[in-house]
Scaffold this motif. Structure first.
Motif, PDB file in Angstrom:
ATOM      1  N   UNK A 146     -40.100 -25.215 -23.063  1.00  0.00           N
ATOM      2  CA  UNK A 146     -40.307 -23.916 -22.428  1.00  0.00           C
ATOM      3  C   UNK A 146     -39.061 -23.068 -22.640  1.00  0.00           C
ATOM      4  N   UNK A 147     -39.250 -21.781 -22.826  1.00  0.00           N
ATOM      5  CA  UNK A 147     -38.061 -20.934 -22.953  1.00  0.00           C
ATOM      6  C   UNK A 147     -38.285 -19.582 -22.273  1.00  0.00           C
ATOM      7  N   UNK A 148     -37.194 -19.054 -21.752  1.00  0.00           N
ATOM      8  CA  UNK A 148     -37.208 -17.765 -21.070  1.00  0.00           C
ATOM      9  C   UNK A 148     -37.038 -16.651 -22.092  1.00  0.00           C
ATOM     10  N   UNK A 149     -37.991 -15.740 -22.122  1.00  0.00           N
ATOM     11  CA  UNK A 149     -37.913 -14.598 -23.049  1.00  0.00           C
ATOM     12  C   UNK A 149     -36.696 -13.731 -22.717  1.00  0.00           C
ATOM     13  N   UNK A 150     -36.419 -13.559 -21.419  1.00  0.00           N
ATOM     14  CA  UNK A 150     -35.280 -12.732 -21.011  1.00  0.00           C
ATOM     15  C   UNK A 150     -33.963 -13.356 -21.453  1.00  0.00           C
ATOM     16  N   UNK A 151     -33.853 -14.682 -21.282  1.00  0.00           N
ATOM     17  CA  UNK A 151     -32.617 -15.370 -21.690  1.00  0.00           C
ATOM     18  C   UNK A 151     -32.449 -15.325 -23.207  1.00  0.00           C
ATOM     19  N   UNK A 152     -33.528 -15.514 -23.941  1.00  0.00           N
ATOM     20  CA  UNK A 152     -33.453 -15.447 -25.404  1.00  0.00           C
ATOM     21  C   UNK A 152     -32.997 -14.055 -25.851  1.00  0.00           C
ATOM     22  N   UNK A 257     -35.889 -17.137 -13.424  1.00  0.00           N
ATOM     23  CA  UNK A 257     -34.923 -16.098 -13.044  1.00  0.00           C
ATOM     24  C   UNK A 257     -34.034 -15.650 -14.205  1.00  0.00           C
ATOM     25  N   UNK A 258     -34.249 -16.216 -15.386  1.00  0.00           N
ATOM     26  CA  UNK A 258     -33.487 -15.811 -16.569  1.00  0.00           C
ATOM     27  C   UNK A 258     -32.078 -16.362 -16.627  1.00  0.00           C
ATOM     28  N   UNK A 259     -31.776 -17.344 -15.746  1.00  0.00           N
ATOM     29  CA  UNK A 259     -30.428 -17.926 -15.739  1.00  0.00           C
ATOM     30  C   UNK A 259     -30.265 -19.022 -16.787  1.00  0.00           C
ATOM     31  N   UNK A 284     -42.401 -15.929 -20.784  1.00  0.00           N
ATOM     32  CA  UNK A 284     -41.860 -17.205 -21.260  1.00  0.00           C
ATOM     33  C   UNK A 284     -42.677 -17.689 -22.455  1.00  0.00           C
ATOM     34  N   UNK A 285     -42.051 -18.581 -23.215  1.00  0.00           N
ATOM     35  CA  UNK A 285     -42.726 -19.153 -24.383  1.00  0.00           C
ATOM     36  C   UNK A 285     -42.937 -20.642 -24.197  1.00  0.00           C
ATOM     37  N   UNK A 286     -43.890 -21.184 -24.944  1.00  0.00           N
ATOM     38  CA  UNK A 286     -44.195 -22.608 -24.855  1.00  0.00           C
ATOM     39  C   UNK A 286     -44.352 -23.186 -26.254  1.00  0.00           C
ATOM     40  N   UNK A 287     -43.682 -24.295 -26.496  1.00  0.00           N
ATOM     41  CA  UNK A 287     -43.733 -24.965 -27.800  1.00  0.00           C
ATOM     42  C   UNK A 287     -44.166 -26.405 -27.555  1.00  0.00           C
ATOM     43  N   UNK A 288     -45.311 -26.781 -28.111  1.00  0.00           N
ATOM     44  CA  UNK A 288     -45.814 -28.150 -27.923  1.00  0.00           C
ATOM     45  C   UNK A 288     -45.033 -29.146 -28.762  1.00  0.00           C
ATOM     46  N   UNK A 289     -44.504 -28.695 -29.865  1.00  0.00           N
ATOM     47  CA  UNK A 289     -43.741 -29.572 -30.750  1.00  0.00           C
ATOM     48  C   UNK A 289     -43.348 -28.826 -32.006  1.00  0.00           C
ATOM     49  N   UNK A 290     -42.536 -29.456 -32.814  1.00  0.00           N
ATOM     50  CA  UNK A 290     -42.031 -28.816 -34.027  1.00  0.00           C
ATOM     51  C   UNK A 290     -42.700 -29.424 -35.260  1.00  0.00           C
ATOM     52  N   UNK A 291     -43.364 -28.578 -36.011  1.00  0.00           N
ATOM     53  CA  UNK A 291     -44.051 -29.049 -37.211  1.00  0.00           C
ATOM     54  C   UNK A 291     -45.541 -29.175 -36.984  1.00  0.00           C
TER      55      UNK A 291
END
Length: 411
Positions: A146-152, A257-259, A284-291
């Motif tokens: 999971x990743x925060x769009x604001x933090x990115x 909260x973008x921290x 936010x973004x979601x990545x199930x896996x790489x490849x």
């Protein structure tokens, strides 16, 4: 109002109350550990569906899975069992099946055709010696990124990572921007999730199975697995000093909260994002896996039905099993919980983009893998968690970790 009228009114109310008591459906006390905000909202979809089907739901929520399971088992052994109790889709309840402490729900499973829509990995867990001893309610994938769009945005990361190397590059940028790069809760089960994510994505399907299913000592002490362990350890350098002991949902809150930038956690985290009114793809973004062939680790929750000969309790158990696996209930629950339905035949059009991603991957059986607890017995799994947590928190040579895991898996 005359005394006669009052007497008639009292009699009418008494008759209505009596009729209501008779109309009440089977009472079900359900032990579960869904106590966070998102989890509680999801649990309510089950209780609402059960009540709509005519039943009476008695909620017994106990924080932390180990504690909830312990209470359930103690009550079963002590002769005061609940109607149903939550376990994971693993070997956790195999002992109480073998000791004759559970009722099966064969009648419901056969009538509703569970064999036709349950994934094989799940079916192999709930069906023991030809009988259905648990109702599986969802599929969780524990190793989402999971990743925060604001933090990115704050760290100047324009594109979603597509490889593990790109993930490390993103973590470096987040750290340089003064943010918590990797939101983590320093608890053994959370470290186990991070390890599983690295094993699946850096090691791949073949190594994953060699290590966890086959417990192949040569593979465990090989160079490919060494790379997995060093990558796992490298991730520890991106967590903050407040990580030890932090609950998983508090780590998710750091993304909300973008921290913080990234969290490796199961898709139950999505329930916390939903509760905060954040939308996947936007906040936010979601990545199930790489490849394109990254494994989809199948985890989940089931409900078991403690042994009873009480006709009303048996009726309640059968109604619970049926209601929990009903298509509409499955979708409603997963939308709140963050999981995907355990059924493969539901209408997923109203589910979010992360769930759609998971459902699409699940169509490729070659990408479906069980989590470690499907392949390891509780002692092996516990030993692995101890070894990984020690390695995560201390300076231990990777070669020693490899030897320790190989030795633990011999038991």
């Amino acid at each position: 109002m005359s005394r006669r009228s009052m007497a008639r009114l009292a009699l009418s109310l008494a008759l209505l109350a009596c009729a209501g008591a008779q109309a009440a459906g089977p009472k079900a006390e359900v032990i579960h550990w869904w106590t966070s905000g998102g989890e509680s909202a999801a649990a309510k979809t089950f209780s609402d569906a059960y009540r709509a089907a005519g039943g009476v739901w008695v909620d017994t929520a106990i924080a932390v899975g180990e504690q909830a399971r312990s209470v359930a088992i103690n009550r079963i052994v002590g002769g005061n069992p609940p109607t149903a109790a939550q376990f994971n889709t693993t070997k956790q309840f195999l002992d109480i099946v073998e000791q004759g402490m559970l009722n099966n729900v064969d009648e419901v499973a056969i009538r509703d055709g569970w064999d036709k829509f349950l994934p094989e990995t799940v079916l192999n867990v709930v069906k023991v010696k030809g009988h259905y001893y648990a109702a599986p309610v969802n599929i969780h994938m524990p190793t989402w990124f999971w990743y925060s769009k604001a933090a990115f945005k704050q760290a100047g990361i324009a594109a979603e990572p597509k490889t593990f190397d790109e993930l490390f590059a993103a973590l470096d940028k987040l750290k340089a921007a003064g943010l918590i790069a990797l939101a983590h809760g320093g608890q053994p089960w959370q470290e186990n999730i991070v390890f599983t994510a690295v094993l699946a994505n850096v090691g791949g399907t073949e190594l994953y199975l060699k290590v966890l299913r086959d417990r192949d000592a040569k593979a465990i002490q090989g160079e490919a697995f060494k790379k997995v362990l060093t990558s796992f350890k490298r991730l520890q350098s991106y967590v903050d000093k407040g990580a030890p002991g932090r609950n998983w949902n508090d780590a998710t809150a750091l993304l909300i909260t973008g921290k913080a930038g990234v969290q490796i956690m199961g898709d139950w985290a999505k329930g916390e994002f939903a509760l905060a009114r954040q939308e996947p793809g936007k906040d936010y973004g979601c990545i199930a896996g790489f490849g394109p062939k990254s494994p989809y680790i199948i985890q989940g929750d089931v409900f078991v039905f403690p042994k009873t000969s009480n006709p009303e309790s048996i009726k309640a158990q059968k109604l619970l099993a049926s209601v929990m696996l009903a298509p509409a209930t499955q979708v409603a629950f997963s939308n709140k919980k963050g999981s995907i339905p355990v059924r493969t035949d539901v209408d997923s059009s109203k589910m979010d983009i992360c769930a759609q991603q998971g459902l699409a991957i699940m169509k490729d059986k070659s990408r479906q893998l069980g989590n470690g607890e499907v392949y390891l017995n509780p002692d092996q799994n516990g030993s692995l968690a101890d070894i990984l947590t020690a390695y995560w928190n201390r300076n231990i040579p990777v070669e020693k970790v490899q030897k320790d895991i190989a030795a633990a898996f011999k038991n």
